[in-house]
Design an enzyme around this catalytic site. Structure first.
Site, short mmCIF file in Angstrom:
data_model
loop_
_atom_site.label_atom_id
_atom_site.label_comp_id
_atom_site.label_asym_id
_atom_site.label_seq_id
_atom_site.Cartn_x
_atom_site.Cartn_y
_atom_site.Cartn_z
CD GLN A 28 -2.88 -1.16 2.36
OE1 GLN A 28 -3.69 -2.04 2.40
NE2 GLN A 28 -2.82 -0.22 3.30
N GLY A 29 0.59 2.13 -0.93
CA GLY A 29 1.30 3.39 -1.01
C GLY A 29 0.31 4.53 -0.84
CE1 TYR A 30 -2.99 4.59 3.17
CE2 TYR A 30 -0.91 3.41 3.30
CZ TYR A 30 -2.27 3.46 3.50
OH TYR A 30 -2.92 2.36 4.01
CG LEU A 31 -0.87 8.12 -4.21
CD1 LEU A 31 -1.86 7.88 -5.32
CD2 LEU A 31 0.55 8.17 -4.73
CE1 TYR A 84 5.47 10.12 5.01
CE2 TYR A 84 3.47 10.89 3.97
CZ TYR A 84 4.62 11.15 4.66
OH TYR A 84 4.95 12.44 4.99
#
Length: 166
Positions: A28-31, A84
């Site tokens: 999971q990558g948070y934009l 993140y």
């Protein structure tokens, strides 16, 4: 408008594994991440499928949630751009009429294990399994977005002990 209502618990022991099924590796990558506004996440599962998810607070333990299947190549590009990130293995369980998931966090968030149960209303009663030892639904610092920004390995001993993390 889609609404997500869930409760979250810290997990102890391995008893839950006897009824777990369908282990899947998540990246999971948070934009965008905001406690008071929108969180935008890309999720890649098993290098096979990917989703773009938008969430915002909806009051209490509910959140507005919009999720869209996206091409894997686009997801990989978004993953590369994400500020993140976190990885985890997710297991599914069916218990007492409810669908649960168990997230076993990896890398800087290991050995954290969190159980989640999806509900249809804020006050829906559940029978909490004995391996769920502490509810953390309201602890923002244990949300996935927060863990991506500030993994538990960066926490002080005092902060880890305050929520019974070893």
């Amino acid at each position: 408008m889609a609404l997500e209502i869930e409760r979250r618990f810290l997990v102890k022991g391995q008893e839950w594994k006897t009824i777990a099924r369908n282990a899947q590796h998540f990246r999971q990558g948070y934009l965008v991440t905001s406690v008071k506004s929108w969180t935008v996440r890309v999720r890649i599962i098993e290098q096979e499928k990917a989703w773009l998810t938008l969430k915002s607070p909806a009051g209490g333990i509910a959140r507005h949630e919009f999720e869209y299947l996206i091409p894997l190549d686009d997801a990989e590009s978004l993953w590369d751009q994400a500020l993140y990130k976190l990885t985890k293995t997710r297991y599914e369980l069916r218990l007492n009429g409810f669908d649960w998931v168990i997230d076993c966090f990896e890398d800087q968030n290991a050995p954290l294990v969190i159980a989640e149960v999806e509900l249809t209303s804020h006050n829906q009663a559940i029978e909490k399994p004995n391996w769920c030892y502490q509810e953390v639904t309201a602890l923002q610092k244990l949300s996935n977005a927060a863990l991506a920004q500030d993994p538990v390995s960066n926490w002080s001993i005092e902060n880890r002990l305050a929520i019974n993390l070893n």
